[in-house]
Design a protein around this motif. Structure first.
Motif, PDB file in Angstrom:
ATOM      1  N   THR A 187       0.850  -1.181   0.000  1.00 45.53           N
ATOM      2  CA  THR A 187       0.000   0.000   0.000  1.00 45.53           C
ATOM      3  C   THR A 187       0.892   1.239   0.000  1.00 45.53           C
ATOM      4  N   LEU A 188       0.314   2.402   0.209  1.00 44.04           N
ATOM      5  CA  LEU A 188       1.095   3.635   0.322  1.00 44.04           C
ATOM      6  C   LEU A 188       1.221   3.973   1.798  1.00 44.04           C
ATOM      7  N   VAL A 189       2.446   4.047   2.293  1.00 44.73           N
ATOM      8  CA  VAL A 189       2.703   4.389   3.684  1.00 44.73           C
ATOM      9  C   VAL A 189       3.081   5.865   3.746  1.00 44.73           C
ATOM     10  N   GLU A 190       2.341   6.610   4.559  1.00 44.77           N
ATOM     11  CA  GLU A 190       2.595   8.042   4.719  1.00 44.77           C
ATOM     12  C   GLU A 190       3.030   8.320   6.152  1.00 44.77           C
ATOM     13  N   ILE A 191       4.081   9.106   6.288  1.00 47.58           N
ATOM     14  CA  ILE A 191       4.565   9.522   7.599  1.00 47.58           C
ATOM     15  C   ILE A 191       4.502  11.040   7.669  1.00 47.58           C
ATOM     16  N   GLY A 192       3.829  11.526   8.689  1.00 50.65           N
ATOM     17  CA  GLY A 192       3.755  12.964   8.925  1.00 50.65           C
ATOM     18  C   GLY A 192       4.391  13.297  10.263  1.00 50.65           C
ATOM     19  N   VAL A 193       5.209  14.333  10.304  1.00 51.67           N
ATOM     20  CA  VAL A 193       5.907  14.719  11.527  1.00 51.67           C
ATOM     21  C   VAL A 193       5.729  16.210  11.750  1.00 51.67           C
ATOM     22  N   LYS A 194       5.344  16.572  12.974  1.00 54.94           N
ATOM     23  CA  LYS A 194       5.279  17.976  13.368  1.00 54.94           C
ATOM     24  C   LYS A 194       6.587  18.322  14.060  1.00 54.94           C
ATOM     25  N   SER A 195       7.403  19.127  13.384  1.00 52.75           N
ATOM     26  CA  SER A 195       8.746  19.389  13.893  1.00 52.75           C
ATOM     27  C   SER A 195       9.322  20.619  13.219  1.00 52.75           C
ATOM     28  N   ASP A 196      10.249  21.260  13.930  1.00 54.95           N
ATOM     29  CA  ASP A 196      10.967  22.408  13.371  1.00 54.95           C
ATOM     30  C   ASP A 196      12.359  22.016  12.889  1.00 54.95           C
ATOM     31  N   LEU A 197      12.598  20.729  12.713  1.00 51.07           N
ATOM     32  CA  LEU A 197      13.902  20.271  12.236  1.00 51.07           C
ATOM     33  C   LEU A 197      14.222  20.860  10.868  1.00 51.07           C
ATOM     34  N   PRO A 198      15.494  21.148  10.588  1.00 50.68           N
ATOM     35  CA  PRO A 198      15.888  21.528   9.224  1.00 50.68           C
ATOM     36  C   PRO A 198      15.562  20.400   8.255  1.00 50.68           C
ATOM     37  N   ASP A 199      15.422  20.724   6.990  1.00 53.08           N
ATOM     38  CA  ASP A 199      14.989  19.740   5.991  1.00 53.08           C
ATOM     39  C   ASP A 199      15.883  18.500   5.961  1.00 53.08           C
TER      40      ASP A 199
END
Length: 290
Positions: free
Chosen positions: A11-23
């Motif tokens: 399937t399609l695995v999506e990861i979302g992260v709330k963070s101020d990390l540099p790219d």
């Protein structure tokens, strides 16, 4: 919240992260989370002839094999859930899925479907095959992979500024640190449309349905869901959603709910799980899974 997606686990695995990390740091972190999903996929894929699971399926009765920590944990969990559910969750029905053309055969000779507890024993990660048969962990390993990716992101929060994250594998998902995270629930009668919205906080949600796998084979309607009690295909027009503390548990319990057609199994509350059979009005979804 920044998101990345990859095709994994079928399937399609999506990861979302709330963070101020540099790219660069953000991408490195998410890549490591994807790597954990990929590793579990390669351990427990029924379709990969080189996977650990395929090796197990090719063992003859009496042969032994040392398991990885991940595979041992999922197999032990599968045994527990099979026991709790009275066999309504049973990965030992894999031969049916092969016979119906949903999965490739691990070996030419087709074994009988058996209760999963008849197929092997595990002691200190050493598996002993006790009967001929095949196991398919597709109904539980995807949830486990979601849990492992999310656990990695949660554990790194002490080293990196990660405020919260969500891992979504084709609708089986888990969330941490994102209060009232909205999740759209598909309408099983019209899968491309939402029936309602559920809000998760540090929890997991999984859904099982037949709408994408149902097809006519040899004059009979089949699906990728098997009723372990009758060995017939589950062809209900409904879907089952389960909210639970872990995605592995939610993933497995959706099979119990959709197969039985019941949401009030006596051990669900003990496991901290809530279930809903759809279609239901939007307010019933919220009440059933709250």
């Amino acid at each position: 919240m920044r998101r990345r997606a990859r095709p994994l686990l079928g399937t399609l695995v999506e990861i979302g992260v709330k963070s101020d990390l540099p790219d660069d740091a953000f991408n490195a972190l998410v890549n490591q989370a994807f790597a954990r999903v990929d590793h579990i996929h390669h351990c427990m894929s029924f379709h990969d002839p080189n996977s650990e699971l395929s090796q197990i399926n090719r063992l003859s009765p009496g042969q032994t094999m040392m398991l990885s920590e991940h595979t041992a944990q999922v197999l032990n969990s599968a045994l527990q859930i099979a026991q709790w559910s009275g066999g309504l969750f049973n990965p030992g029905v894999a031969p049916r899925l092969v016979a119906w053309g949903y999965s490739p055969p691990p070996e030419p000779r087709m074994p009988a479907c058996r209760a999963v507890e008849q197929l092997f024993q595990i002691h200190d990660r050493v598996l002993t095959k006790t009967a001929s048969g095949w196991v398919d962990l597709g109904g539980i390993a995807k949830g486990y992979a979601v849990d492992q990716a999310l656990a990695f992101l949660r554990d790194t929060a002490s080293e990196h500024p990660v405020d919260g994250a969500v891992v979504n594998a084709g609708g089986d998902l888990a969330v941490f640190g994102l209060p009232e995270f909205p999740v759209l629930i598909r309408d099983p009668a019209q899968p491309n449309q939402a029936l309602g919205t559920l809000y998760l906080s540090d929890q997991a949600l999984a859904t099982s349905a037949c709408y994408y796998s149902m097809r006519l084979t040899e004059g009979q309607t089949r699906s990728a869901l098997v009723n372990p009690w009758t060995l017939e295909a589950v062809t209900t027009a409904r879907s089952a959603s389960v909210r639970a503390p872990t995605c592995m548990l939610a993933d497995a319990l959706t099979k119990v709910v959709i197969t039985s057609g019941h949401i009030n199994h006596p051990w669900m509350e003990t496991l901290g799980a809530k279930a809903c059979l759809l279609p239901e009005p939007a307010d019933m979804i919220a009440r059933g899974l709250s």
